[in-house]
Enzyme design. Structure first.
Site, mmCIF file in Angstrom:
data_model
loop_
_atom_site.group_PDB
_atom_site.id
_atom_site.type_symbol
_atom_site.label_atom_id
_atom_site.label_comp_id
_atom_site.label_asym_id
_atom_site.label_seq_id
_atom_site.Cartn_x
_atom_site.Cartn_y
_atom_site.Cartn_z
ATOM 1 N N GLN A 106 18.756 -46.666 -105.831
ATOM 2 C CA GLN A 106 17.655 -45.903 -105.232
ATOM 3 C C GLN A 106 16.393 -46.752 -105.143
ATOM 4 O O GLN A 106 16.072 -47.509 -106.052
ATOM 5 C CB GLN A 106 17.372 -44.650 -106.062
ATOM 6 C CG GLN A 106 16.199 -43.830 -105.539
ATOM 7 C CD GLN A 106 16.039 -42.536 -106.278
ATOM 8 O OE1 GLN A 106 16.799 -41.602 -106.075
ATOM 9 N NE2 GLN A 106 15.056 -42.461 -107.163
ATOM 10 N N ASP A 136 12.686 -28.635 -86.171
ATOM 11 C CA ASP A 136 13.125 -29.913 -85.637
ATOM 12 C C ASP A 136 14.403 -29.671 -84.851
ATOM 13 O O ASP A 136 14.609 -28.579 -84.316
ATOM 14 C CB ASP A 136 13.335 -30.917 -86.787
ATOM 15 C CG ASP A 136 12.988 -32.342 -86.399
ATOM 16 O OD1 ASP A 136 13.798 -32.965 -85.682
ATOM 17 O OD2 ASP A 136 11.920 -32.830 -86.803
ATOM 18 N N HIS A 169 17.006 -37.168 -86.042
ATOM 19 C CA HIS A 169 15.564 -37.012 -86.249
ATOM 20 C C HIS A 169 15.250 -36.016 -87.361
ATOM 21 O O HIS A 169 14.460 -36.301 -88.271
ATOM 22 C CB HIS A 169 14.934 -36.565 -84.927
ATOM 23 C CG HIS A 169 13.443 -36.523 -84.912
ATOM 24 N ND1 HIS A 169 12.712 -35.448 -85.381
ATOM 25 C CD2 HIS A 169 12.536 -37.417 -84.455
ATOM 26 C CE1 HIS A 169 11.425 -35.684 -85.215
ATOM 27 N NE2 HIS A 169 11.282 -36.879 -84.656
ATOM 28 N N ASN A 182 17.717 -38.976 -107.332
ATOM 29 C CA ASN A 182 19.055 -38.916 -107.928
ATOM 30 C C ASN A 182 19.682 -40.280 -108.165
ATOM 31 O O ASN A 182 20.888 -40.377 -108.399
ATOM 32 C CB ASN A 182 19.977 -38.066 -107.037
ATOM 33 C CG ASN A 182 20.057 -38.607 -105.614
ATOM 34 O OD1 ASN A 182 19.414 -39.604 -105.282
ATOM 35 N ND2 ASN A 182 20.844 -37.941 -104.780
ATOM 36 N N ILE A 184 20.221 -42.739 -106.069
ATOM 37 C CA ILE A 184 20.863 -43.379 -104.923
ATOM 38 C C ILE A 184 19.974 -43.230 -103.692
ATOM 39 O O ILE A 184 19.154 -42.323 -103.600
ATOM 40 C CB ILE A 184 22.254 -42.775 -104.636
ATOM 41 C CG1 ILE A 184 22.149 -41.257 -104.444
ATOM 42 C CG2 ILE A 184 23.231 -43.110 -105.740
ATOM 43 C CD1 ILE A 184 23.469 -40.597 -104.075
ATOM 44 N N VAL A 186 17.174 -43.184 -101.303
ATOM 45 C CA VAL A 186 15.719 -43.211 -101.423
ATOM 46 C C VAL A 186 15.274 -41.929 -102.118
ATOM 47 O O VAL A 186 16.077 -41.052 -102.413
ATOM 48 C CB VAL A 186 15.040 -43.308 -100.036
ATOM 49 C CG1 VAL A 186 15.334 -44.626 -99.367
ATOM 50 C CG2 VAL A 186 15.431 -42.136 -99.155
ATOM 51 N N ALA A 278 -0.469 -29.877 -83.175
ATOM 52 C CA ALA A 278 -1.472 -30.493 -84.046
ATOM 53 C C ALA A 278 -2.885 -30.103 -83.646
ATOM 54 O O ALA A 278 -3.787 -30.037 -84.488
ATOM 55 C CB ALA A 278 -1.319 -32.014 -84.027
ATOM 56 N N TYR A 280 -4.050 -27.217 -82.606
ATOM 57 C CA TYR A 280 -4.503 -25.873 -82.950
ATOM 58 C C TYR A 280 -5.323 -25.925 -84.233
ATOM 59 O O TYR A 280 -5.029 -26.693 -85.157
ATOM 60 C CB TYR A 280 -3.311 -24.930 -83.119
ATOM 61 C CG TYR A 280 -2.441 -24.817 -81.894
ATOM 62 C CD1 TYR A 280 -2.993 -24.591 -80.638
ATOM 63 C CD2 TYR A 280 -1.057 -24.945 -81.987
ATOM 64 C CE1 TYR A 280 -2.197 -24.495 -79.514
ATOM 65 C CE2 TYR A 280 -0.244 -24.839 -80.864
ATOM 66 C CZ TYR A 280 -0.820 -24.621 -79.626
ATOM 67 O OH TYR A 280 -0.041 -24.531 -78.512
ATOM 68 N N SER A 351 6.040 -38.569 -86.172
ATOM 69 C CA SER A 351 7.069 -37.691 -86.748
ATOM 70 C C SER A 351 7.341 -38.058 -88.189
ATOM 71 O O SER A 351 7.698 -37.202 -89.011
ATOM 72 C CB SER A 351 8.371 -37.800 -85.951
ATOM 73 O OG SER A 351 8.354 -37.001 -84.815
#
Length: 513
Positions: A106, A136, A169, A182, A184, A186, A278, A280, A351
């Site tokens: 990790q 998404d 995505h 955990n 592993i 990332v 974004a 609003y 994103s």
């Protein structure tokens, strides 16, 4: 830091699109009988009701010109909004990066480190108890590095529990926000956020069509959130487009009103142009930031451009904060990028920036669950690292989000006493504070000036220069007597938290005190 109010910004950027009719302001809640009458009256006018967003009071209809004319005089109708010709797009940018991450080792991505998430974890801000909705194109259910999201938590026209096999995505966005600690792959911003508290709305069509994220799906997601997410909720919308949409704007206001914080990407168009959601006033807009803390324009973005004509971060009055623009993650197409020479999954774009901020919101709310959206916003902006021109600016907003300070740098809880005729202040230690600032004022004036009187690294201060006779308590004014008052703030890395309360004493002797 001088951060303009989003209401002030909204007055400049929220624009009326052609064809809209607004007849009156927001209506109060209706009972079921009234709703039934309203829907029936719409159908009597010759319009077909396609979808009803019950928590927002919005209806999608198919109608002719004649039925539209009839609806203009319908007392149940507050406004009519045409569907735009162009819908919002996912902010796609992707390249295969040179960096590799082993399957079993990790790592903590640079962005997660830079915004201070591991420091926030050290004080118990891990995302536990928070509820997150990601709007998404879905996610890969059962990825080893993600908490398992049950089928009952997946919604949307395009499926919440699956994702595109290559351009994943939604999975990548969810990984930035929540990848598990955990051992592993990332780790994400809020690794303790559970699968049962994670919700995915498949509101965006998958590539290669790139037909975007229809406003109807955005409305449906926000409608669900208002009714189900709860006041400790966070919504991430890594999507954006140029079209203002009044129902979606009102839906963000409704979500905000019930306690939900919404975060959205500022866009990848590389110009000063507002993008929605974004833009609003009830949404936190996030631009990009390189690892050097420079702004990602198209000549220095670290990823090659695949889907967009201009890979630079969008900027403008819709930007509140900046966050890492590129993210290396193994949380992608339902597998790990194995040992070298296989590449890690590297993506660039706002994103990727947005879930860093949504994750920071989750960290704040995991230890301060009763904060309303306005106070969450203040925490984020007041503790941000100022980048670019001093104060708020179009590219970075208030600056780079710093999750540990937003979650942990709080006003000290102070008590006061009189010891040997001197005022003594004692306060609680505040995480990450490098010094405490003691401010003093002397009254009898109604609006006296506070003066920075002393600084300390410890948690006590005695003003040996000022003899006092008694302690009056917090937030009191001993009129008509002279009063000497104090309050304490916590300071770290350019950010100051305070003040929560002050204590007032009656001095002995003659001025100056």
């Amino acid at each position: 830091m001088n951060v303009p109010s989003r209401q002030a910004q909204a007055s400049a950027v929220d624009r009326m699109s052609s064809g809209r009719v607004v007849r009156r302001g927001l209506r109060g809640a209706l009972d079921k009988a009234s709703v039934d009458r309203a829907l029936a009256s719409i159908e009597r006018a010759g319009a077909e009701v396609i979808r009803f967003y019950e928590w927002l009071g919005v209806v999608d209809v198919s109608l002719s010109r004649a039925s539209a004319t009839a609806l203009l005089t319908n007392p149940w109708i507050d406004q009519i909004e045409p569907l735009p010709r162009k819908v919002d797009q996912l902010d796609y940018l992707r390249s295969a990066g040179a960096e590799s991450i082993g399957m079993f080792a990790q790592s903590t991505p640079w962005g997660i480190q830079t915004v201070g998430a591991p420091l926030a974890w050290s004080i118990g801000a891990t995302g536990s108890g928070v509820r997150l909705l990601v709007v998404d194109q879905g996610h890969f259910q059962g990825h080893e590095d993600l908490a398992f999201v049950p089928n009952a938590n997946c919604f949307g026209a395009y499926g919440g529990c699956d994702d595109h096999p290559v351009i994943s995505h939604g999975t990548h966005v969810l990984g930035i926000a929540t990848a598990r600690n955990n051992g592993i792959g990332v780790v994400g911003m809020a690794p303790a956020l559970t699968g049962t508290n994670t919700f995915v709305w498949g509101g965006c069509q998958e590539p290669p069509g790139l037909d975007g994220c229809p406003h109807a799906e955005q409305l449906a997601a926000l409608n669900w959130a208002v009714g189900n997410l709860g006041p400790n909720g966070v919504v991430n919308m890594s999507l954006g487009g140029p079209e203002f949409n009044l129902p979606v704007s009102l839906a963000t206001a409704s979500a905000n009103a019930v306690g939900i914080v919404i975060v959205a990407s500022a866009g990848n168009h590389g110009t000063n142009a507002v993008r929605y959601p974004a833009g609003y006033s009830n949404v936190i807009g996030v631009s990009g930031m390189l690892s050097s803390k420079a702004f990602p324009l198209n000549d220095n973005a670290p990823c090659s451009n695949t889907f967009d004509a201009d890979p630079g971060s969008g900027y403008g009055p819709h930007v509140d904060l900046a966050a890492p623009w590129d993210a290396v993650s193994t949380v992608g197409n339902n597998q790990y990028a194995g040992p070298a020479p296989l590449p890690a999954v590297q993506w660039c774009g706002t994103s990727m920036a947005a879930p860093h901020v949504a994750g920071a919101v989750a960290l704040i709310r995991s230890i301060s669950p009763n904060l309303d959206p306005s106070n969450v916003f203040t925490r984020l902006t007041s503790t941000a690292e100022d980048l670019g021109p001093a104060g708020w600016d179009l590219q970075f907003g208030a600056g780079m989000v710093r999750a540990h300070l937003a979650a942990g740098l709080l006003p000290p809880a102070m008590t006061a006493s009189v010891v040997n005729s001197k005022p003594k202040l004692t306060w609680t230690a505040v995480p990450f504070a490098t010094e405490y600032r003691i401010n003093r004022r002397v009254t009898p004036f109604l609006a006296p000036t506070w003066v920075l009187w002393a600084t300390r690294t410890g948690t006590t201060y005695t003003d040996t220069s000022t003899p006092v006779s008694s302690f009056y308590g917090y937030n009191t004014y001993p009129s008509p007597d002279v009063g000497v008052s104090y309050y304490v703030t916590a300071y770290a890395s350019g950010s100051e938290a305070g003040f929560g309360n002050f204590a007032t004493f009656v001095p002995i002797g003659t001025p100056p005190y």
